[in-house]
Design a protein around this motif. Structure first.
Motif: not given
Length: 633
Positions: A151-160, A196-204, A427-432, A477-481
């Motif tokens: 399972e992946m969040h496309a834009s937080s797997w790797k950054h340049h 429009p909001l990355g913080r929604s992880w794409g669910y809005q 859902d199990e590796v965020v929000h503390g 560390l927890e996942w950071k979007f």
């Protein structure tokens, strides 16, 4: 009028009629922006609007009036002053006279967030090269095949290095080989549709037909999917048909009245997520949503859709706010229930090999199986109960595990009630909640030992598999979007060994038919001992079609090595250890496997044969028959 023009007019009328009746599953061909002649025709559904204007950078955002077809509520205008790449919106004079710029709900491309104007965009025709993969998929039975999802969040797997996320062109070059190396069968992306909001992880979402421009171009995603298929990797995407973004310039109250949403404001507002709920009983909304699903399946050759938040769609009282019982006095949301059945029926009729997966957290409604039996008609359901129970168990001090052993055995009671996927998800590796690694009890060495134990239990338990990115090497560390994964972890020998462990465990799963061949029936498992709470050891068998094809799984949930451990076996003969979580190459301390076990004719529970072995502290081992006599149990 010429015959061709008559046919086109009839097709247009049929498309409008079926859109209004909820039976147009290609509504994007009717609505949105389409090249015709030397220009474009624009259409938008806004039945109660007083007026609608086309505005864009091609006319300095001044209104070009659109004409309304009163029978359908669709507004239309043709213009030849636009070009591909131009940005546009619709200025809607709503029912109350208010004027507001709105997005095109059927746009296939938007400018980069936070801006949200639609872009005139024409897909080039792709010559796909994945025919062999698609042919095999049609012939295979997904329920009797290995299914192991990354399972992946496309834009937080790797950054340049400059901090920008990988596009799908980058992911094609780096992720596809990684999936092959790690022995996954599928990859699943959190929503890729425009939001429009990355913080929604794409669910809005706002764009149900548009891949987010933040991730690259649609062609890049097509090429990525093709590369996955050429490397025997399936692709799933998350999709959100229950609710949508609340931003005023997007879908909410589009024409000034409840259009996409429920008329009842309590049902329209989603308090839990700060969004708006679709009116799933409205025919035009059904055409819109099912067309979106079909678009993603056919345009991008995806292999499955995971429908998010199904519980919020089938229960009126799921949300935190006030709710009104249905006409029978209960909490069933009949509109959502019947919409999901319709969605699954339409998709499976058109694309029988595409897997429909539900993220659903209750046990009151049958989710998988035949619609005729009252089910929603999904192929698979996430087993949220298993995930919650198991993680609670592995988080606790081992001294308390003997008193809570039911947390890892209760799932055996209901594991065949649905076709389950076992999720260890984002859902199990965020929000503390901590990462999976950080959840484990004890010092760092014990945490890795238990993570290997957990993953072995996860892989040996009946059900398909899903693991969130970064968990494969035990990221602490927890996942950071908005950041890439902690790839520098792999410079640490324990993390590097953990990654190797996961890769080899995935390969073990793919190659052991006993782990998936009979997975849709209770014949796949036989419990040896689920009552050894005093030692906190769980043992069971996984079985394939052939009598000699079975595995014996032994999991030690305490930091005490169990020497001379006794366990019953079904046949006399020799048993070989084929998996041990404490091998040195995995980060453990063992340099060689247990010696082969020769059975003895000693009674153990209902078994007439017994073997003895050593089970590592906080470890798991798997045994396989080497030479046995199956003529007599």
């Amino acid at each position: 009028m010429r015959k061709k023009e008559q046919e086109e007019m009839q097709q247009f009328d049929d498309a409008k009629r079926t859109f209004l009746s909820g039976e147009n599953f290609y509504a994007q061909h009717l609505l949105g922006a389409h090249r015709t002649g030397n220009g474009y025709v624009f259409r938008v559904w806004a039945p109660n609007a007083r007026a609608v204007f086309l505005v864009g950078d091609f006319n300095d955002w001044q209104g070009l009036p659109m004409e309304k077809d009163d029978a359908s509520g669709i507004w239309q205008v043709y213009t030849d002053i636009v070009n591909e790449g131009d940005l546009y919106k619709f200025k809607v004079r709503q029912a109350n006279g208010r004027e507001i710029l709105k997005i095109d709900p059927f746009a296939v491309r938007f400018e980069k967030r936070p801006d949200d104007a639609a872009e005139l965009y024409n897909f080039p025709e792709k010559k796909w090269r994945d025919g062999l993969w698609r042919g095999r998929s049609k012939r295979s039975n997904a329920f009797k095949r290995p299914l192991n999802i990354y399972e992946m969040h496309a834009s937080s797997w790797k950054h340049h290095e400059d901090g920008t996320p990988f596009s799908f062109a980058d992911l094609k070059n780096e992720l596809v080989p990684y999936l092959v190396e790690m022995n996954y069968t599928h990859v699943e992306f959190m929503p890729l549709m425009e939001h429009p909001l990355g913080r929604s992880w794409g669910y809005q979402l706002i764009g149900y037909f548009a891949m987010s421009s933040y991730y690259g171009t649609p062609e890049e995603f097509q090429d990525f999917v093709e590369a996955c298929h050429l490397n025997n990797i399936g692709v799933f995407v998350d999709w959100v048909p229950g609710h949508y973004c609340i931003n005023d310039d997007t879908l909410p109250y589009y024409d000034g009245t409840p259009q996409f949403e429920y008329a009842d404001p309590d049902r329209a507002k989603n308090n839990r997520w700060g969004s708006i709920n679709f009116d799933l009983g409205k025919p035009q909304v059904q055409s819109f949503l099912i067309s979106s699903a079909m678009f993603w399946i056919e345009m991008f050759h995806i292999d499955g859709i995971r429908v998010d938040a199904v519980s919020s769609m089938i229960y009126r009282d799921y949300d935190d706010g006030p709710w009104t019982p249905n006409h029978e006095g209960g909490n069933r949301n009949f509109e959502g229930y019947y919409f999901l059945q319709k969605l699954n029926a339409v998709i499976k009729l058109a694309h029988p090999n595409v897997l429909m997966i539900a993220e659903e957290s209750s046990s009151e409604t049958p989710v998988t199986g035949m619609i005729e039996s009252g089910s929603l008609g999904f192929d698979f359901k996430w087993n949220m109960g298993w995930m919650n129970d198991v993680l609670r168990f592995y988080e606790m001090d081992p001294v308390h595990r003997k008193d809570n052993f039911n947390l890892i055995t209760f799932s055996f009671m209901y594991m065949m009630q649905e076709n389950f996927i076992l999720p260890l998800s984002h859902d199990e590796v965020v929000h503390g909640k901590k990462s999976l690694m950080h959840k484990m009890w004890g010092d760092r060495y014990k945490q890795f030992a238990q993570l290997r134990n957990l993953y072995t239990y996860f892989m040996m338990h009946p059900g398909k598999k899903l693991l969130f990115m970064g968990s494969e090497w035990g990221q602490f560390l927890e996942w950071k979007f908005d950041e890439g994964l902690e790839w520098n972890d792999l410079n640490d020998p324990l993390n590097h060994s953990m990654q190797r462990f996961t890769s080899e465990l995935n390969d073990f799963y793919k190659n052991q038919t006993a782990l998936w061949e009979l997975e849709d029936s209770y014949d796949t498992i036989e419990i040896i001992d689920a009552d050894n709470t005093s030692e906190s050891i769980l043992s069971f068998m996984r079985k394939g079609k052939r009598k000699k094809d079975f595995l014996i799984v032994i999991l030690n949930m305490t930091p005490i090595e169990r020497n001379d451990f006794h366990i019953g076996v079904p046949y006399s003969g020799t048993y070989k250890e084929v998996w041990n979580t404490e091998m040195k190459e995995f980060g453990g301390t063992w340099t060689k496997h247990n010696v082969d076990c020769q059975s003895e004719p000693i009674k153990f529970k209902e078994y007439d044969q017994l073997i003895k072995t050593t089970v590592p502290a906080l470890g798991a081992i798997v045994l396989k028959p080497e030479s046995i006599n199956t003529r007599k149990k």
